[in-house]
Design an enzyme around this catalytic site. Structure first.
Site, PDB file in Angstrom:
ATOM      1  N   CYS A  18       0.857  -1.178   0.000  1.00 46.74           N
ATOM      2  CA  CYS A  18       0.000   0.000   0.000  1.00 46.74           C
ATOM      3  C   CYS A  18       0.899   1.235   0.000  1.00 46.74           C
ATOM      4  O   CYS A  18       2.114   1.111   0.045  1.00 46.74           O
ATOM      5  CB  CYS A  18      -0.898  -0.030   1.237  1.00 46.74           C
ATOM      6  SG  CYS A  18      -2.370   0.987   1.074  1.00 46.74           S
ATOM      7  N   CYS A  91      -4.105  -0.700  -2.622  1.00 47.80           N
ATOM      8  CA  CYS A  91      -4.576   0.661  -2.891  1.00 47.80           C
ATOM      9  C   CYS A  91      -4.140   1.042  -4.297  1.00 47.80           C
ATOM     10  O   CYS A  91      -3.134   0.552  -4.809  1.00 47.80           O
ATOM     11  CB  CYS A  91      -4.075   1.653  -1.845  1.00 47.80           C
ATOM     12  SG  CYS A  91      -2.348   2.085  -1.943  1.00 47.80           S
ATOM     13  N   CYS A  98       3.966   1.315  -8.129  1.00 43.99           N
ATOM     14  CA  CYS A  98       4.750   0.073  -8.130  1.00 43.99           C
ATOM     15  C   CYS A  98       4.010  -0.973  -8.964  1.00 43.99           C
ATOM     16  O   CYS A  98       3.544  -1.979  -8.433  1.00 43.99           O
ATOM     17  CB  CYS A  98       4.963  -0.412  -6.693  1.00 43.99           C
ATOM     18  SG  CYS A  98       6.155  -1.747  -6.550  1.00 43.99           S
TER      19      CYS A  98
END
Length: 166
Positions: A18, A91, A98
């Site tokens: 996240c 998220c 990424c």
């Protein structure tokens, strides 16, 4: 039979990723660790780590899962670690920053809203954390029902199936 479809003898390494590694990824880590048992080595990280949110800790304690000793970590903490069998971004920001986690065998996305963005009283904010916790718990339960600990192929198929339902 390929190496990716044979039963594994080591725990599958799963990383929840996240942005801040403060709520969603921490709750997911605690839930999979508690419900998946020794079949999984569960970790979490953030692209911009902060501290574990106190309301995430409180929401998890309500389920009897203690994440108070978990710490927020950056993705660089895992550069010298063995590869992850599965990386799950939880998220949208982490998925965007990424899109490919270095060394991961598989990566999927299960997006959840950020409960820390909710304003109001502590009870209203805690209700948001409970809601997201319950959404994550449902996703993890569905993932585990698919028996992903049996092989890399099943691990990815289970995670991908849950990604499609997001």
């Amino acid at each position: 039979m390929s190496e990716h479809s044979i039963p594994l003898e080591h725990p599958l390494r799963v990383l929840f990723l996240c942005t801040h590694n403060s709520s969603r990824s921490q709750m997911a880590e605690g839930l999979l660790r508690a419900r998946g048992g020794s079949a999984f080595e569960v970790l979490s990280a953030g692209t911009q780590p902060r501290m574990v949110h106190p309301l995430a800790i409180k929401a998890m304690q309500e389920l009897g899962i203690d994440i108070s000793s978990q710490t927020a970590k950056g993705i660089k903490a895992f550069t010298s670690e063995p590869p992850m069998d599965l990386v799950v971004t939880v998220c949208h920001e982490a998925q965007e920053s990424c899109p490919v986690f270095p060394g991961a065998h598989r990566q999927v996305h299960w997006g959840f809203p950020d409960p820390s963005r909710v304003t109001g009283t502590e009870q209203e904010r805690l209700a948001a954390f409970r809601h997201i916790r319950d959404l994550i718990a449902t996703k993890i339960d569905q993932f585990l029902e698919r028996k992903p600990a049996l092989s890399y192929t099943q691990l990815y198929a289970a995670a991908k199936a849950e990604e499609q339902q997001a």
